[in-house]
Motif scaffolding. Structure first.
Motif, mmCIF file in Angstrom:
data_model
loop_
_atom_site.group_PDB
_atom_site.id
_atom_site.type_symbol
_atom_site.label_atom_id
_atom_site.label_comp_id
_atom_site.label_asym_id
_atom_site.label_seq_id
_atom_site.Cartn_x
_atom_site.Cartn_y
_atom_site.Cartn_z
ATOM 1 N N GLN A 175 0.273 1.621 -5.870
ATOM 2 C CA GLN A 175 0.030 1.637 -4.424
ATOM 3 C C GLN A 175 0.116 0.268 -3.773
ATOM 4 O OE1 GLN A 175 -0.207 4.347 -2.444
ATOM 5 N NE2 GLN A 175 0.259 5.490 -4.321
ATOM 6 N N LYS A 176 -0.305 -0.783 -4.483
ATOM 7 C CA LYS A 176 -0.354 -2.121 -3.889
ATOM 8 C C LYS A 176 -0.162 -3.158 -4.970
ATOM 9 C CE LYS A 176 -3.570 -5.241 -1.451
ATOM 10 N NZ LYS A 176 -4.930 -5.344 -0.838
ATOM 11 N N HIS A 186 3.119 -2.836 -0.357
ATOM 12 C CA HIS A 186 2.330 -1.619 -0.180
ATOM 13 C C HIS A 186 3.265 -0.419 -0.179
ATOM 14 C CE1 HIS A 186 -1.285 -3.897 1.231
ATOM 15 N NE2 HIS A 186 -0.353 -4.751 1.625
ATOM 16 N N SER A 196 8.440 0.815 0.236
ATOM 17 C CA SER A 196 7.289 -0.080 0.411
ATOM 18 C C SER A 196 7.489 -0.998 1.608
ATOM 19 C CB SER A 196 7.085 -0.946 -0.843
ATOM 20 O OG SER A 196 6.852 -0.162 -1.982
#
Length: 281
Positions: A175-176, A186, A196
């Protein structure tokens, strides 16, 4: 070459080539009389889309955001279909800055569609090789899996020539991912399932790269999404979310594709307050 400073982070736009894509596809269901007021369209109904990597420098580390259209990778038919009138001149851009492709420490891939990933590899005699041999290539795990195993739709843009030679360099995230302090990727989905965005933060300043969920300044309206988007409702939601974050920090928006602006800030009325315009060469 245009530059922008976000605190101690220096951004420099390199020459990654240019495409001309169908304007209707780039603005989806938005009627042409509306979008054509926001962005120039030619007689073939194509709009100019740069494919210019952004060199991000901080604390002696050299990163790139995406890799350009590449050079010598496309057939004449592909160049015609994608409106490629100029291929990458990345070596020349880096040389002007006293750098080579070997000096790049990391490549932050917002996604791996051909117009972002062709610049990762090049012809090296009788085989393809990595353009950035010393770099870690960052992308989301979802994007990487689809790159390697495209479906019936995505196989037209996820090409083995762009991933097989660099697969040992790839580092994925869920996710990050904080690549460096203040430089984070992100996962959003939307344009592709693994798409992203990138946030740059330093010394109280912020820049946001929304990649292809907002490829140009003319796509500011959350509802103006691409016909190319695999998950348009996800794109809309992600645009709303990240535009709200940008407003909180008075962030710069930075672009890879925009033929007019490298970076800009909008005021509370939606007017351009500050900008870095692309210099016509």
């Amino acid at each position: 070459m245009e530059t922008l400073h976000i605190g101690s982070i220096k951004l420099t736009w390199l020459n990654g080539g240019v495409t001309h894509m169908d304007g209707g596809a780039m603005f989806g269901v938005v009627p042409k009389p509306l979008w054509s007021k926001k962005y120039h369209v030619n007689e073939k109904n194509q709009i100019e889309l740069r494919t210019d990597p952004i060199l991000v420098q901080k604390d002696g580390v050299n990163l790139l955001i995406d890799s350009g259209i590449g050079r010598g990778k496309l057939t004449d038919k592909q160049k015609r279909n994608y409106g490629v009138t100029e291929e990458s001149a990345l070596d020349e851009s880096l040389k002007t800055l006293g750098l080579t492709t070997g000096d790049i420490d990391g490549v932050l891939m917002t996604h791996l569609h051909f117009d972002h990933a062709c610049g990762l590899t090049h012809d090296d005699g009788d085989k393809l090789a990595s353009v950035f041999p010393n770099a870690v290539i960052y992308t989301s795990s979802i994007e990487w899996e689809e790159m390697k195993n495209p479906n019936i739709r995505s196989k037209n843009t996820y090409w083995k020539e762009n991933w097989e030679p660099v697969q040992q360099q790839v580092k994925t995230f869920e996710q990050k991912l904080e690549v460096l302090p203040g430089i984070t990727m992100h996962h959003t989905g939307g344009h592709s399932d693994g798409h992203s965005v990138i946030m740059l933060e330093d010394s109280g300043e912020t820049a946001l790269h929304m990649a292809d969920i907002m490829p140009t300044h003319a796509h500011r309206n959350p509802l103006w999404v691409l016909a190319y988007d695999d998950y348009p409702m996800t794109s809309i939601s992600a645009k709303q979310q990240w535009q709200a974050k940008a407003a909180e920090t008075n962030a710069w928006y930075i672009f890879y594709h925009d033929a007019c602006y490298r970076a800009l800030k909008w005021d509370e009325n939606g007017d351009i307050a500050l900008s870095v315009k692309r210099e016509r060469r």
